[in-house]
Design an enzyme around this catalytic site. Structure first.
Site, PDB file in Angstrom:
ATOM      1  N   LYS A   1     -19.182   1.052  31.104  1.00  0.00           N
ATOM      2  CA  LYS A   1     -18.701   2.012  32.092  1.00  0.00           C
ATOM      3  C   LYS A   1     -19.538   3.605  31.452  1.00  0.00           C
ATOM      4  O   LYS A   1     -19.467   3.893  30.774  1.00  0.00           O
ATOM      5  CB  LYS A   1     -17.393   1.963  32.089  1.00  0.00           C
ATOM      6  CG  LYS A   1     -16.858   3.449  32.825  1.00  0.00           C
ATOM      7  CD  LYS A   1     -15.315   3.526  32.740  1.00  0.00           C
ATOM      8  CE  LYS A   1     -14.793   4.677  33.682  1.00  0.00           C
ATOM      9  NZ  LYS A   1     -13.433   4.984  33.860  1.00  0.00           N
TER      10      LYS A   1
ATOM     11  N   ARG B   1     -13.960   0.641  37.501  1.00  0.00           N
ATOM     12  CA  ARG B   1     -14.135  -0.469  37.835  1.00  0.00           C
ATOM     13  C   ARG B   1     -14.829  -0.687  39.091  1.00  0.00           C
ATOM     14  O   ARG B   1     -15.499  -1.713  39.389  1.00  0.00           O
ATOM     15  CB  ARG B   1     -12.573  -1.258  38.395  1.00  0.00           C
ATOM     16  CG  ARG B   1     -11.859  -0.342  39.416  1.00  0.00           C
ATOM     17  CD  ARG B   1     -10.484  -0.717  39.416  1.00  0.00           C
ATOM     18  NE  ARG B   1      -9.748   0.239  38.420  1.00  0.00           N
ATOM     19  CZ  ARG B   1      -8.326   0.234  38.113  1.00  0.00           C
ATOM     20  NH1 ARG B   1      -7.629  -0.629  39.099  1.00  0.00           N
ATOM     21  NH2 ARG B   1      -7.751   0.985  37.259  1.00  0.00           N
TER      22      ARG B   1
ATOM     23  N   GLU C   1     -12.397   4.632  39.220  1.00  0.00           N
ATOM     24  CA  GLU C   1     -13.869   4.619  39.451  1.00  0.00           C
ATOM     25  C   GLU C   1     -14.648   3.631  38.757  1.00  0.00           C
ATOM     26  O   GLU C   1     -15.709   3.321  38.991  1.00  0.00           O
ATOM     27  CB  GLU C   1     -14.558   6.231  39.709  1.00  0.00           C
ATOM     28  CG  GLU C   1     -14.967   6.512  38.290  1.00  0.00           C
ATOM     29  CD  GLU C   1     -13.672   7.083  37.247  1.00  0.00           C
ATOM     30  OE1 GLU C   1     -12.365   7.089  37.892  1.00  0.00           O
ATOM     31  OE2 GLU C   1     -14.009   6.820  35.960  1.00  0.00           O
TER      32      GLU C   1
ATOM     33  N   LYS D   1      -7.905  15.040  38.372  1.00  0.00           N
ATOM     34  CA  LYS D   1      -6.950  15.034  37.293  1.00  0.00           C
ATOM     35  C   LYS D   1      -6.275  16.444  36.966  1.00  0.00           C
ATOM     36  O   LYS D   1      -7.210  17.516  37.273  1.00  0.00           O
ATOM     37  CB  LYS D   1      -7.842  14.450  36.022  1.00  0.00           C
ATOM     38  CG  LYS D   1      -8.108  12.905  36.319  1.00  0.00           C
ATOM     39  CD  LYS D   1      -9.012  12.569  35.154  1.00  0.00           C
ATOM     40  CE  LYS D   1      -9.316  11.369  35.096  1.00  0.00           C
ATOM     41  NZ  LYS D   1      -8.083  10.225  35.126  1.00  0.00           N
TER      42      LYS D   1
ATOM     43  N   ASP E   1     -16.091   9.142  29.167  1.00  0.00           N
ATOM     44  CA  ASP E   1     -15.737   8.357  30.125  1.00  0.00           C
ATOM     45  C   ASP E   1     -17.388   7.217  30.418  1.00  0.00           C
ATOM     46  O   ASP E   1     -17.190   6.524  31.197  1.00  0.00           O
ATOM     47  CB  ASP E   1     -15.472   8.656  31.561  1.00  0.00           C
ATOM     48  CG  ASP E   1     -14.154   7.805  31.901  1.00  0.00           C
ATOM     49  OD1 ASP E   1     -13.836   6.900  31.385  1.00  0.00           O
ATOM     50  OD2 ASP E   1     -14.189   8.048  33.374  1.00  0.00           O
TER      51      ASP E   1
ATOM     52  N   ASP F   1     -15.536  12.382  34.510  1.00  0.00           N
ATOM     53  CA  ASP F   1     -14.404  11.823  35.454  1.00  0.00           C
ATOM     54  C   ASP F   1     -13.497  13.006  35.666  1.00  0.00           C
ATOM     55  O   ASP F   1     -12.557  13.055  35.004  1.00  0.00           O
ATOM     56  CB  ASP F   1     -13.700  10.394  34.769  1.00  0.00           C
ATOM     57  CG  ASP F   1     -12.608  10.039  35.577  1.00  0.00           C
ATOM     58  OD1 ASP F   1     -12.728  10.392  36.947  1.00  0.00           O
ATOM     59  OD2 ASP F   1     -11.941   9.334  35.444  1.00  0.00           O
TER      60      ASP F   1
ATOM     61  N   ASP G   1      -9.639   7.999  41.648  1.00  0.00           N
ATOM     62  CA  ASP G   1      -9.836   8.103  40.297  1.00  0.00           C
ATOM     63  C   ASP G   1      -9.937   6.562  39.705  1.00  0.00           C
ATOM     64  O   ASP G   1     -10.106   6.743  38.086  1.00  0.00           O
ATOM     65  CB  ASP G   1      -8.497   8.953  39.941  1.00  0.00           C
ATOM     66  CG  ASP G   1      -8.703   9.387  38.227  1.00  0.00           C
ATOM     67  OD1 ASP G   1      -9.859   9.297  37.720  1.00  0.00           O
ATOM     68  OD2 ASP G   1      -7.729   9.913  37.877  1.00  0.00           O
TER      69      ASP G   1
HETATM   70  N1  BES Z   1     -11.297   7.388  32.778  1.00  0.00           N
HETATM   71  C1  BES Z   1      -9.934   6.952  33.256  1.00  0.00           C
HETATM   72  C2  BES Z   1      -9.079   6.386  32.333  1.00  0.00           C
HETATM   73  C3  BES Z   1      -8.599   7.052  31.161  1.00  0.00           C
HETATM   74  C4  BES Z   1      -7.503   8.142  31.213  1.00  0.00           C
HETATM   75  C5  BES Z   1      -8.942   7.317  29.972  1.00  0.00           C
HETATM   76  C6  BES Z   1      -7.229   8.729  30.075  1.00  0.00           C
HETATM   77  C7  BES Z   1      -9.125   7.684  28.722  1.00  0.00           C
HETATM   78  C8  BES Z   1      -7.838   8.681  29.019  1.00  0.00           C
HETATM   79  C9  BES Z   1     -10.205   6.060  34.527  1.00  0.00           C
HETATM   80  O1  BES Z   1     -11.204   6.505  35.182  1.00  0.00           O
HETATM   81  C10 BES Z   1      -8.883   6.378  35.235  1.00  0.00           C
HETATM   82  O2  BES Z   1      -8.716   7.719  36.308  1.00  0.00           O
HETATM   83  N2  BES Z   1      -7.971   5.529  35.214  1.00  0.00           N
HETATM   84  C11 BES Z   1      -6.793   5.784  36.065  1.00  0.00           C
HETATM   85  C12 BES Z   1      -6.585   4.504  36.912  1.00  0.00           C
HETATM   86  C13 BES Z   1      -5.695   4.681  37.987  1.00  0.00           C
HETATM   87  C14 BES Z   1      -5.931   5.463  39.231  1.00  0.00           C
HETATM   88  C15 BES Z   1      -5.344   3.115  38.906  1.00  0.00           C
HETATM   89  C16 BES Z   1      -5.641   6.004  35.207  1.00  0.00           C
HETATM   90  O3  BES Z   1      -5.556   5.238  34.032  1.00  0.00           O
HETATM   91  O4  BES Z   1      -4.901   6.726  35.519  1.00  0.00           O
HETATM   92 ZN    ZN Z   2     -12.871   7.097  34.413  1.00  0.00          ZN
HETATM   93 MN    MN Z   3     -10.767   7.770  36.945  1.00  0.00          MN
END
Ligand code: BES
Ligand code: ZN
Ligand code: MN
Length: 509
Positions: free
Chosen positions: A265, A356, A354, A277, A293, A270, A352
């Protein structure tokens, strides 16, 4: 910094510091420590006798040599209790010693191979751990510091008596220094602020790094991605003024065998997109951390660079979809439907989620390479950290053989993984009324539903997914691993694991 191998008695080494070790509870050290003790007039045994030296894990004592040996000082580093001894402790104490020597303002040291011959620990494995611990521990990200700390280690010599094992020692030191250097390069990329590593800039840095390694980099730009119909990656990229890139780094050392593919990834920032966020995250960190990220991409690319530099007999490819995830008038919106490289459609419930999306296109592309196996790495879900904290990555796989190989590589490198289920019940959460699948399954089992999403795009391949959201970055709090070879910032988690996976590919089953 240069790393050399020395064969002979470390008591005869001429360096600013000569590093030996001590197990807890040992009154009369033998081996190299004993030889140095004798040479410097039994100062070590004297300190043990007075209780000023105990051999406690990571204890450090520095003794003058009074010119009785060519080295200026002797450092004794504690290995802890023999029963608690592990290979990872060799990495840890090697880092402890090296960082201490640097903090003292010294520039050169010679060290024995901590742990060699303890139990069934082989000289080569121990030497690798010494070199990894040293290089990983000394790492600092100083790119943007104008007031540089002048303290710097210039030369390290890994010393062992046994002439017959000189070749094995040299190989181990070389292998470990390449792998650790690549892990540190991954750290450089991950620590870099997002304004210094836009997809275009990151592609340039990887192109430079790939030169003269034997690995071939192909960079697909936004026009090519349009033609190739990478709809998910382009959908994420829409919100940014920075165009996306898709990197393919190939190394062919394995003749005609099908490649092993690493997918990473590569979100260079992000923000959450339209689902912006918060600036400060509740559990620490915050939006600034979302420059990490692209950690999966950095690790996948650096593992292939290491394989190439080590001329490993494998065919390996790293695929890295790179883009920012930004909010803007042109950003994709909740409810938008995008079409992936392989043709499956995705409803973007949450912009968010993104990671996947960009992985969906990359996994689809991986399939065209007819891989024998695919491993993807991604800072995919915050839920991963909720589940495992920062001490292990989640391992998700449909292929028990591949999962077993990964688990063994993780064991060898102490880059831990822990298995999660992929039961089909979880797929209910990502069913879409309007497209083939949706990109968010809600809060319950967030890491698993993310993996279930990826599974849809990995069909027909031996596939494993590592969610490295918790392990990619070391914050330094009580929930972080407290290891001297893991300084604060990007950990480089995964580079050593992937290289080990490649190395043991034919043997580990
Ligand atoms: N990059 C984030 C995941 C992440 C969050 C990694 C905090 C490290 C620390 C990912 O893109 C994300 O935002 N995931 C969301 C998914 C949700 C929207 C289904 C999440 O984990 O909140
Ligand atoms: Zn992310
Ligand atoms: Mn995200």
């Amino acid at each position: 910094m240069k790393i050399d191998v020395g064969i002979g008695d470390i008591a005869r080494w001429e360096d600013e510091v000569v590093v030996v070790n001590l197990f807890e509870g040992v009154a009369h050290p033998g081996g190299a420590t004993g030889a140095v003790d004798t040479a410097i007039g039994h100062q070590i045994t004297a300190m043990i006798a007075t209780g000023d030296l105990t051999g406690k894990f990571k204890e450090v004592a520095v003794l003058p040599s009074f010119d009785r040996i060519p080295g200026n000082r002797v450092m004794v580093v504690g290995l802890g209790k023999r029963d608690d001894f592990t290979l990872d402790r060799v990495r840890e104490v090697s880092a402890t010693a090296a960082v201490k020597i640097r903090d003292m303002g010294l520039r050169t040291f010679a060290t024995i191979v901590h742990g060699a011959g303890v139990g069934d620990l082989d000289l080569g494995d121990a030497a690798e751990a010494v070199v990894e611990g040293t290089l990983l521990g000394l790492y600092r990200y100083t790119e943007h510091k104008t007031e540089n700390d002048k303290k710097k280690i210039e030369s390290v010599t890994v010393v062992n008596m046994d002439k017959a094992r000189a070749g094995a020692l040299r190989d181990a030191v070389h292998r470990a220094s390449v792998v650790a250097t690549m892990a540190n390069f991954a750290r450089d990329l991950i620590n870099a602020p997002s304004n210094a590593k836009t997809p275009r800039l990151l592609a340039d840095r990887v192109r430079d790094a790939a030169k003269e390694t034997g690995a071939k980099l192909t960079v697909f730009d936004e026009k090519q991605l349009e033609k190739m119909a990478f709809g998910c990656l382009l959908g994420v990229a829409k919100g940014s003024v920075e165009p996306p890139r898709f990197l393919m780094l190939e190394y062919q050392g394995g003749g005609k065998s099908r490649p092993i593919v690493f997918v990473g990834k590569g979100i260079t920032f992000d923000s959450g997109g339209i689902a912006l966020k918060p600036l400060e995250a509740p559990g620490g960190g915050g939006m600034w951390l979302m420059r990490d990220d692209m950690g999966g991409a950095a690790v996948a690319l650096c593992a292939v660079l290491a394989a190439a530099r080590l001329k490993m007999p494998r065919n390996v490819v790293a695929l890295a979809p790179l883009t920012e995830n930004m909010p803007s008038g042109s950003a994709q919106k909740p409810g938008d439907i995008v079409r992936s490289f392989g043709g499956k459609t995705v409803e973007v419930i949450n912009p968010d989620a993104e990671g996947r999306l960009v992985l969906a296109d990359a996994l689809g592309y991986a399939k065209t390479l007819k891989p024998q196996a695919v491993v993807d790495l991604a800072t995919l879900t915050g839920a991963m950290t909720v589940a495992l904290g920062k001490h292990a990555a989640g391992l998700f796989s449909t292929d028990p053989t591949l999962a077993g190989r990964i688990a063994r590589a993780a064991e060898a490198t102490s880059e831990r993984v822990w298995p999660f289920p992929l039961w089909d019940e979880y797929a209910e959460q990502i069913k879409s009324d309007f497209a083939d699948v949706k990109n968010s399954g809600g809060r319950a089992a967030g890491s698993i539903t993310a993996a279930k999403f990826l599974q849809r795009f990995a069909e027909g391949m031996a596939w494993a997914h590592l969610d490295i959201a918790g392990t990619a970055w070391v914050e330094g709090g009580p929930d972080s691993p407290n290891k001297d070879y893991l300084p604060k910032g990007a950990s480089g988690y995964g580079v050593r694991l992937l290289v080990r996976l490649l190395r043991d590919w034919d043997t580990a089953r």
